[in-house]
Design a protein around this motif. Structure first.
Motif, PDB file in Angstrom:
ATOM      1  N   ALA A   1       1.292 -23.631  -2.968  1.00 39.24           N
ATOM      2  CA  ALA A   1      -0.089 -24.010  -3.276  1.00 39.24           C
ATOM      3  C   ALA A   1      -0.981 -22.777  -3.383  1.00 39.24           C
ATOM      4  O   ALA A   1      -1.839 -22.688  -4.271  1.00 39.24           O
ATOM      5  CB  ALA A   1      -0.615 -24.956  -2.202  1.00 39.24           C
TER       6      ALA A   1
ATOM      7  N   PHE B   1      -4.052 -18.501  -9.125  1.00 39.67           N
ATOM      8  CA  PHE B   1      -4.058 -18.299 -10.568  1.00 39.67           C
ATOM      9  C   PHE B   1      -5.428 -18.655 -11.143  1.00 39.67           C
ATOM     10  O   PHE B   1      -5.906 -18.026 -12.092  1.00 39.67           O
ATOM     11  CB  PHE B   1      -3.005 -19.180 -11.247  1.00 39.67           C
ATOM     12  CG  PHE B   1      -1.602 -18.696 -11.019  1.00 39.67           C
ATOM     13  CD1 PHE B   1      -1.367 -17.519 -10.327  1.00 39.67           C
ATOM     14  CD2 PHE B   1      -0.529 -19.415 -11.505  1.00 39.67           C
ATOM     15  CE1 PHE B   1      -0.066 -17.065 -10.121  1.00 39.67           C
ATOM     16  CE2 PHE B   1       0.764 -18.965 -11.305  1.00 39.67           C
ATOM     17  CZ  PHE B   1       0.999 -17.806 -10.608  1.00 39.67           C
ATOM     18  N   ALA B   2      -6.060 -19.701 -10.566  1.00 41.15           N
ATOM     19  CA  ALA B   2      -7.351 -20.139 -11.083  1.00 41.15           C
ATOM     20  C   ALA B   2      -8.417 -19.088 -10.809  1.00 41.15           C
ATOM     21  O   ALA B   2      -9.304 -18.864 -11.628  1.00 41.15           O
ATOM     22  CB  ALA B   2      -7.736 -21.468 -10.442  1.00 41.15           C
TER      23      ALA B   2
ATOM     24  N   ALA C   1      -0.610 -20.874 -16.892  1.00 45.00           N
ATOM     25  CA  ALA C   1       0.109 -19.793 -16.230  1.00 45.00           C
ATOM     26  C   ALA C   1       1.297 -20.363 -15.466  1.00 45.00           C
ATOM     27  O   ALA C   1       2.411 -19.835 -15.524  1.00 45.00           O
ATOM     28  CB  ALA C   1      -0.829 -19.044 -15.271  1.00 45.00           C
ATOM     29  N   THR C   2       1.063 -21.451 -14.772  1.00 44.09           N
ATOM     30  CA  THR C   2       2.150 -22.092 -14.037  1.00 44.09           C
ATOM     31  C   THR C   2       3.243 -22.552 -14.998  1.00 44.09           C
ATOM     32  O   THR C   2       4.437 -22.395 -14.728  1.00 44.09           O
ATOM     33  CB  THR C   2       1.618 -23.302 -13.247  1.00 44.09           C
ATOM     34  OG1 THR C   2       0.539 -22.868 -12.427  1.00 44.09           O
ATOM     35  CG2 THR C   2       2.711 -23.904 -12.376  1.00 44.09           C
TER      36      THR C   2
ATOM     37  N   ARG D   1      -0.262 -29.945 -10.797  1.00 46.47           N
ATOM     38  CA  ARG D   1      -0.944 -30.900  -9.909  1.00 46.47           C
ATOM     39  C   ARG D   1      -2.289 -31.314 -10.482  1.00 46.47           C
ATOM     40  O   ARG D   1      -2.803 -30.675 -11.376  1.00 46.47           O
ATOM     41  CB  ARG D   1      -1.152 -30.257  -8.528  1.00 46.47           C
ATOM     42  CG  ARG D   1       0.176 -29.967  -7.850  1.00 46.47           C
ATOM     43  CD  ARG D   1      -0.017 -28.919  -6.823  1.00 46.47           C
ATOM     44  NE  ARG D   1      -0.663 -27.759  -7.405  1.00 46.47           N
ATOM     45  CZ  ARG D   1      -1.615 -27.055  -6.810  1.00 46.47           C
ATOM     46  NH1 ARG D   1      -2.018 -27.381  -5.631  1.00 46.47           N
ATOM     47  NH2 ARG D   1      -2.134 -26.011  -7.391  1.00 46.47           N
TER      48      ARG D   1
ATOM     49  N   PRO E   1      -6.787 -14.650 -12.749  1.00 46.77           N
ATOM     50  CA  PRO E   1      -5.769 -14.777 -13.804  1.00 46.77           C
ATOM     51  C   PRO E   1      -4.821 -13.581 -13.862  1.00 46.77           C
ATOM     52  O   PRO E   1      -3.665 -13.728 -14.216  1.00 46.77           O
ATOM     53  CB  PRO E   1      -6.597 -14.877 -15.080  1.00 46.77           C
ATOM     54  CG  PRO E   1      -7.952 -15.303 -14.643  1.00 46.77           C
ATOM     55  CD  PRO E   1      -8.152 -14.771 -13.264  1.00 46.77           C
TER      56      PRO E   1
ATOM     57  N   LEU F   1       9.037 -23.165  -7.816  1.00 45.07           N
ATOM     58  CA  LEU F   1       8.665 -23.698  -9.118  1.00 45.07           C
ATOM     59  C   LEU F   1       9.493 -24.920  -9.465  1.00 45.07           C
ATOM     60  O   LEU F   1       9.030 -25.819 -10.151  1.00 45.07           O
ATOM     61  CB  LEU F   1       8.852 -22.626 -10.183  1.00 45.07           C
ATOM     62  CG  LEU F   1       7.692 -21.652 -10.201  1.00 45.07           C
ATOM     63  CD1 LEU F   1       8.110 -20.333 -10.771  1.00 45.07           C
ATOM     64  CD2 LEU F   1       6.555 -22.250 -11.018  1.00 45.07           C
TER      65      LEU F   1
ATOM     66  N   VAL G   1       2.509 -12.030 -11.171  1.00 48.53           N
ATOM     67  CA  VAL G   1       3.632 -12.832 -10.673  1.00 48.53           C
ATOM     68  C   VAL G   1       4.659 -13.040 -11.783  1.00 48.53           C
ATOM     69  O   VAL G   1       5.867 -12.952 -11.558  1.00 48.53           O
ATOM     70  CB  VAL G   1       3.141 -14.192 -10.130  1.00 48.53           C
ATOM     71  CG1 VAL G   1       4.318 -15.102  -9.804  1.00 48.53           C
ATOM     72  CG2 VAL G   1       2.291 -13.988  -8.898  1.00 48.53           C
TER      73      VAL G   1
ATOM     74  N   PHE H   1      -0.434 -21.042  -6.785  1.00 48.89           N
ATOM     75  CA  PHE H   1      -1.034 -21.751  -7.920  1.00 48.89           C
ATOM     76  C   PHE H   1      -2.557 -21.701  -7.864  1.00 48.89           C
ATOM     77  O   PHE H   1      -3.220 -21.513  -8.878  1.00 48.89           O
ATOM     78  CB  PHE H   1      -0.535 -23.197  -7.960  1.00 48.89           C
ATOM     79  CG  PHE H   1       0.954 -23.298  -8.142  1.00 48.89           C
ATOM     80  CD1 PHE H   1       1.625 -22.388  -8.952  1.00 48.89           C
ATOM     81  CD2 PHE H   1       1.685 -24.275  -7.503  1.00 48.89           C
ATOM     82  CE1 PHE H   1       2.997 -22.455  -9.124  1.00 48.89           C
ATOM     83  CE2 PHE H   1       3.068 -24.350  -7.677  1.00 48.89           C
ATOM     84  CZ  PHE H   1       3.725 -23.439  -8.484  1.00 48.89           C
ATOM     85  N   ASP H   2      -3.116 -21.862  -6.653  1.00 51.85           N
ATOM     86  CA  ASP H   2      -4.568 -21.807  -6.522  1.00 51.85           C
ATOM     87  C   ASP H   2      -5.100 -20.447  -6.958  1.00 51.85           C
ATOM     88  O   ASP H   2      -6.118 -20.339  -7.629  1.00 51.85           O
ATOM     89  CB  ASP H   2      -4.980 -22.068  -5.067  1.00 51.85           C
ATOM     90  CG  ASP H   2      -4.752 -23.528  -4.682  1.00 51.85           C
ATOM     91  OD1 ASP H   2      -4.502 -24.342  -5.597  1.00 51.85           O
ATOM     92  OD2 ASP H   2      -4.817 -23.841  -3.484  1.00 51.85           O
TER      93      ASP H   2
ATOM     94  N   PHE I   1      -4.490 -17.493 -19.691  1.00 55.80           N
ATOM     95  CA  PHE I   1      -4.367 -17.671 -18.243  1.00 55.80           C
ATOM     96  C   PHE I   1      -5.741 -17.816 -17.602  1.00 55.80           C
ATOM     97  O   PHE I   1      -5.921 -18.569 -16.643  1.00 55.80           O
ATOM     98  CB  PHE I   1      -3.636 -16.496 -17.600  1.00 55.80           C
ATOM     99  CG  PHE I   1      -2.175 -16.473 -17.899  1.00 55.80           C
ATOM    100  CD1 PHE I   1      -1.574 -17.499 -18.614  1.00 55.80           C
ATOM    101  CD2 PHE I   1      -1.383 -15.424 -17.456  1.00 55.80           C
ATOM    102  CE1 PHE I   1      -0.203 -17.488 -18.887  1.00 55.80           C
ATOM    103  CE2 PHE I   1      -0.026 -15.408 -17.718  1.00 55.80           C
ATOM    104  CZ  PHE I   1       0.561 -16.425 -18.438  1.00 55.80           C
TER     105      PHE I   1
ATOM    106  N   PRO J   1      -5.550 -22.043 -15.978  1.00 60.25           N
ATOM    107  CA  PRO J   1      -4.601 -21.560 -14.968  1.00 60.25           C
ATOM    108  C   PRO J   1      -3.298 -22.356 -14.953  1.00 60.25           C
ATOM    109  O   PRO J   1      -2.240 -21.821 -14.655  1.00 60.25           O
ATOM    110  CB  PRO J   1      -5.357 -21.745 -13.661  1.00 60.25           C
ATOM    111  CG  PRO J   1      -6.793 -21.820 -14.029  1.00 60.25           C
ATOM    112  CD  PRO J   1      -6.840 -22.387 -15.393  1.00 60.25           C
TER     113      PRO J   1
ATOM    114  N   ALA K   1      -1.712 -14.046 -12.066  1.00 61.72           N
ATOM    115  CA  ALA K   1      -0.685 -14.821 -12.761  1.00 61.72           C
ATOM    116  C   ALA K   1       0.209 -13.881 -13.567  1.00 61.72           C
ATOM    117  O   ALA K   1       1.437 -13.989 -13.546  1.00 61.72           O
ATOM    118  CB  ALA K   1      -1.337 -15.859 -13.673  1.00 61.72           C
ATOM    119  N   THR K   2      -0.437 -12.941 -14.258  1.00 65.99           N
ATOM    120  CA  THR K   2       0.332 -11.972 -15.028  1.00 65.99           C
ATOM    121  C   THR K   2       1.237 -11.158 -14.115  1.00 65.99           C
ATOM    122  O   THR K   2       2.393 -10.886 -14.436  1.00 65.99           O
ATOM    123  CB  THR K   2      -0.622 -11.027 -15.802  1.00 65.99           C
ATOM    124  OG1 THR K   2      -1.512 -11.823 -16.582  1.00 65.99           O
ATOM    125  CG2 THR K   2       0.156 -10.101 -16.702  1.00 65.99           C
TER     126      THR K   2
END
Lengths: 202, 202
Positions: free
Chosen positions: A70, A76-77, B83-84, B202, A80, A48, A86, A73-74, B76, B80, A83-84
């Motif tokens: 990468a 997360f899209a 989230a990051t 990004r 979701p 990060l 992580v 982060f990808d 999120f 996304p 993301a929570t």
DNA sequence: CGTTCGTTTGAGAAACCTCAAGGTCTGTGG
DNA sequence: CCACAGACCTTGAGGTTTCTCAAACGAACG
């Protein structure tokens, strides 16, 4: 594996073996921040941040899977909830560091040692290693000193005292709890900061 | 605001004033984990965990906006990148706790004090408060003791010594840097863990 | 069979703590 | 205006914890 000050580091998930993360001071002293055991995330902060703010070192032969920044982060899209998850993992990590902070700031050398060994035992137990009688531990007294903010000499004396008190015996790479609940009482160990049963996924 | 052991806590973003997060031990001792200044997140860990693992307390009159857990998680899905960003904020938080850990584990009382005041100064400067000559600070010597793992009496002696050495003067709620770079040299302060210029989006 | 790494022990010193007593400042009620 | 209380700061004396330096020991290894 991870070196303080370097850029574009990777994160890993530890599959087998032990590692530790630490910070090195200008005068050569170092502070071990945390110990990683199988199942633990390793170096999340270093992806990060542009540059890693700490170093990591293997304590045994280890097996780990690389996790690319990468990919995280990808994902997360697409998911979701991941993301929570992580974020939860990062928070649990932080909760452990906070507990270590309390350990160094407000507990005596013996309480620190007791607390540290109990935390390790609890975490190992969660991944199916060791039990209430003890566990195998690759840490040397120098590692313990760097983790607990003590000198190696004092670590040795503390271990001897805990052994003589019939509380715990740490010899030849094995920690044997002689009086588990005595240790818990001594250290004020409370598992709340570890026992979270996973991220809240609604 | 946040109480250790309670459930379903909220998070906040501090708009005005100072707060601190801490853990209380059974014997009444407490360890201040971090100090929050305007712009800081407050209690992020307490919404991810079912029960808060720490407490928070206001140090001055404060203004803060509540952030609902549900709103964060929902966002999120829609953004996304958010989230990051939140993960990055949590990581910066952890980086500070790690640096405090190093402070307690491997630095002398004077280095701790110098490091702590420099970190505060740097963070305040980032949000436009104070400068290299000093800043106003609502912390008492008791707060400093709880943050640095020292006794209040020793904090007083350390402050006196730093003042006599011509390094820094902390009196009547104001920190005045008499020799900023001397303090930096003494404490080994390095801003790397704070100077991250925002999340990698990004 | 020497070397290296980790552990163990002793002795003296340094850092930090506790207890105790005053001091200063600020707000409050008489 | 004065007395008082409460919060915070300051200083001294003596005690405890932990550190540093030094030396020796055992096990593992080439």
């Amino acid at each position: 594996m991870i070196h303080e000050g370097e850029r574009n580091q990777s994160a890993f998930i530890l599959a087998e073996g032990w590692a530790c993360s630490f910070k090195q001071l200008a005068d050569g002293e170092r502070q071990i921040v945390d110990v990683q055991i199988p199942g633990d995330f390793l170096g999340l902060r270093s992806i990060l941040f542009r540059t890693a703010d700490h170093s990591s070192e293997a304590l045994t032969r280890i097996e780990a899977s690389e996790v690319l920044a990468a990919d995280i982060f990808d994902s997360f899209a697409e998911a979701p909830r991941l993301a929570t998850a992580v974020l939860w993992a990062a928070s649990r990590d932080e909760a452990m560091v906070v507990e270590h902070l309390v350990n160094l700031g407000r507990r005596s050398a013996e309480m620190r040692m007791a607390h540290f060994l109990l935390e390790l035992s609890t975490r190992l137990h969660l991944v199916g290693i060791g039990d209430r009688t003890g566990f195998d531990c690759p840490l040397t007294q120098f590692h313990l000193a760097d983790a607990l903010g003590l000198s190696a000499v004092h670590v040795n004396r503390v271990l001897r005292h805990l052994r003589e008190e019939g509380l715990v015996t740490f010899q030849k790479g094995h920690v044997a709890f002689d009086d588990f609940f005595g240790l818990v009482a001594l250290s004020g160990f409370n598992t709340d900061y570890l026992d979270q049963d996973g991220p809240l996924l609604r």
